[in-house]
Design a protein around this motif. Sequence first.
Motif, PDB file in Angstrom:
ATOM      1  N   THR A   1       0.855  -1.190   0.000  1.00  0.00           N
ATOM      2  CA  THR A   1       0.000   0.000   0.000  1.00  0.00           C
ATOM      3  C   THR A   1       0.893   1.243   0.000  1.00  0.00           C
ATOM      4  OG1 THR A   1      -0.028   0.280   2.402  1.00  0.00           O
ATOM      5  CG2 THR A   1      -1.698  -1.187   1.454  1.00  0.00           C
TER       6      THR A   1
ATOM      7  N   LYS B   1       0.814   3.404   2.117  1.00  0.00           N
ATOM      8  CA  LYS B   1       1.174   3.722   3.493  1.00  0.00           C
ATOM      9  C   LYS B   1       2.155   2.692   4.043  1.00  0.00           C
ATOM     10  CE  LYS B   1      -1.252   7.380   3.656  1.00  0.00           C
ATOM     11  NZ  LYS B   1      -0.641   8.702   3.705  1.00  0.00           N
TER      12      LYS B   1
ATOM     13  N   GLU C   1       2.332  -0.681   4.073  1.00  0.00           N
ATOM     14  CA  GLU C   1       2.011  -1.991   4.637  1.00  0.00           C
ATOM     15  C   GLU C   1       2.136  -3.009   3.512  1.00  0.00           C
ATOM     16  OE1 GLU C   1      -1.314  -0.070   4.863  1.00  0.00           O
ATOM     17  OE2 GLU C   1      -0.898   0.930   6.776  1.00  0.00           O
TER      18      GLU C   1
ATOM     19  N   MET D   1      -8.189  -0.848   5.467  1.00  0.00           N
ATOM     20  CA  MET D   1      -7.754   0.463   5.988  1.00  0.00           C
ATOM     21  C   MET D   1      -8.265   0.755   7.399  1.00  0.00           C
ATOM     22  SD  MET D   1      -6.002   1.222   3.442  1.00  0.00           S
ATOM     23  CE  MET D   1      -5.903   1.161   1.687  1.00  0.00           C
TER      24      MET D   1
ATOM     25  N   VAL E   1      -1.405  -1.055  17.176  1.00  0.00           N
ATOM     26  CA  VAL E   1      -0.552   0.105  17.427  1.00  0.00           C
ATOM     27  C   VAL E   1       0.909  -0.334  17.481  1.00  0.00           C
ATOM     28  CG1 VAL E   1      -0.173   2.119  18.911  1.00  0.00           C
ATOM     29  CG2 VAL E   1      -2.380   0.982  18.935  1.00  0.00           C
TER      30      VAL E   1
ATOM     31  N   GLU F   1       4.482   1.084  18.861  1.00  0.00           N
ATOM     32  CA  GLU F   1       5.083   2.186  19.598  1.00  0.00           C
ATOM     33  C   GLU F   1       6.589   2.211  19.397  1.00  0.00           C
ATOM     34  OE1 GLU F   1       3.709   2.948  23.583  1.00  0.00           O
ATOM     35  OE2 GLU F   1       5.409   4.258  24.018  1.00  0.00           O
TER      36      GLU F   1
ATOM     37  N   ALA G   1       3.236   6.681  19.263  1.00  0.00           N
ATOM     38  CA  ALA G   1       2.381   5.534  18.997  1.00  0.00           C
ATOM     39  C   ALA G   1       1.831   5.697  17.594  1.00  0.00           C
ATOM     40  CB  ALA G   1       1.239   5.488  20.014  1.00  0.00           C
ATOM     41  N   SER G   2       2.111   4.721  16.704  1.00  0.00           N
ATOM     42  CA  SER G   2       1.628   4.782  15.331  1.00  0.00           C
ATOM     43  C   SER G   2       0.512   3.797  15.133  1.00  0.00           C
ATOM     44  CB  SER G   2       2.756   4.418  14.355  1.00  0.00           C
ATOM     45  OG  SER G   2       3.657   5.443  14.261  1.00  0.00           O
ATOM     46  N   ASP G   3      -0.599   4.266  14.619  1.00  0.00           N
ATOM     47  CA  ASP G   3      -1.711   3.356  14.352  1.00  0.00           C
ATOM     48  C   ASP G   3      -1.335   2.423  13.214  1.00  0.00           C
ATOM     49  OD1 ASP G   3      -4.171   5.925  15.006  1.00  0.00           O
ATOM     50  OD2 ASP G   3      -3.454   4.310  16.298  1.00  0.00           O
TER      51      ASP G   3
ATOM     52  N   PHE H   1      -2.772  -0.044  10.235  1.00  0.00           N
ATOM     53  CA  PHE H   1      -3.984  -0.208   9.447  1.00  0.00           C
ATOM     54  C   PHE H   1      -3.861  -1.455   8.592  1.00  0.00           C
ATOM     55  CE2 PHE H   1      -5.651   3.927  10.502  1.00  0.00           C
ATOM     56  CZ  PHE H   1      -4.519   4.655  10.796  1.00  0.00           C
TER      57      PHE H   1
END
Lengths: 381, 167
Positions: free
Chosen positions: B48, B50, B52, B91, B96, B98, B103-105, B107
């Motif tokens: 993706t 983003k 992933e 999405m 999470v 860290e 802290a990054s979500d 998806f």
Amino acid sequence: MLSLKKLSTNLVRNYGPLGAVSTSLYGSTSQPSPSRPRATEPPKRVVFISQSTDVFSNLAFEDWLYKNWSFEKRSILFLWRNSPCVVIGRHQNPLVEANIPYLESAGVPVARRGSGGGAVYHDHGNLNCTFFTAKERYDRRQNLELICNVLNHDFGIQARANNRDDIVVGHDNKVSGTAAKLGRTSAYHHCTLLVRTDRQQLRLALQGDKTIQSKATHSVSSGVANLGDIGGKDMTVEKLLASLGRTFLTEQEQDPRLANGFTLINPTDDWFPGLGKIEADLRSVEWIEGKTPRFTISRSVSLPPCLAGTSASANITVQAYHGVVEEVRLEDGLMACEELTDLVLDISTSLKGTPYTPGIFCDISNRLRLPQPLHTQRSFL
Amino acid sequence: MARVLLSTLSTFTHKVSPIQLIRTSTAITHAPRYLSTTRGVLSERKYTEKHEWVAVDGKIGTIGITNYAQEALGDIVYIQLPEVGTEFEQMEECGVLESVKAASDLFTPVSGKVTEINSAIEDRPELLNISCYDEGWLFKLELTVPSELDGLMDEAGYENFLQENKE
């Protein structure tokens, strides 16, 4: 107690229209409408000031903004204060980070935030700043530099950001801690600023149980200082708030009229639909206790004479995940008699799935004393 | 091309008897058909924007983050993975990560139901930095909308995307 209406009139008097509060809440001075921004222009800067001192409402508003707004064209600085409370990081263990029994008896709430980092104590002498940006513009150092510049220029305090992104003064005395949250398109960086915090209460509140073993993120403790002690009695949270807001708005803008001024925020569901649900989630046991990473805690439990073998006590370990008991086990199981081993196994089965509470060892101790009467009861039947 | 065919053949030979092998070798001339049936075994990764990735094997997709993402995050100190059995839409926020104070979500790149999580990484979050495509896999899910994969980038596409965004 901060009087925000008084603050707003002071801002107009001292800082002119730039520092003026303008919202429909007060129906006061209206800002000139900004010209339409070109696509390549840097984002407009806006300052929000919270009218609430409730930590859950303020954290909920932070989360609401992060989830509902886009920061492509706007960068926000949100300034807020809370009544006494402890705020732990997303993946921390409240039992490890805070003195829960003390806080419960004092009626001081413990909240879990969505960002990472360690535990902090808030009270009216502490100012929180949250910088909201688009994810590509996330830059903690830039925000910390802005704060240090304000402290240096407006208050004569020599502050600097260290390699842990803490703001320190003098010989590494911490006046600010930082944490951040990153999403798909948005990000926020928030930090505390100790101005006139009760340091004794801070120390007492953050004395957690360090015997707990866990993978939770740990706080790194450091000596703290109040900016108010260094900046003199003229240094107040209100003054710092006004300075930060003003500097944030005017730092990049060539034309000050483009800045939107300060906006007072009332973080309630009426003004921000959906905020109520976020706040309820933040107050819930599922969030505060339920996000606690796996931990184990061991205690020595005294045994009744019938179970005591070579030792009058046994080391019992309780393992919990997300605030729920997973297992209760006996350490040094080889030394124990069969009855004790079986009993601990029974206790583990019955306690598994129940919420972890600090009183669990008392409960286990009581259950260990039950066998004698129960055996005689059973033999009757 | 020849190397690919040979590797396809060796994959087949693990699983087939000698009689089937004869049939297979005569059918090699129909190479494209065999390549398409072995795609599940090769489990090609999709990406993706983003950062992933998802690697599909039959109905199960393994999810992780790319090298670009783990570098950008820095040292990972804690990973909160989704619970097995939870269903997510494409999405949707499912966990999470860290890294130092941030802290990054996380998806999910595709919709599905979580079947397995990487418990090794829960105990050793640094695995995500060391080996994000292999030992640092995050979780597996049973795809509920496989057509979503068509909208994702393949490896070449992702490399291009990274190059374009560097400028």
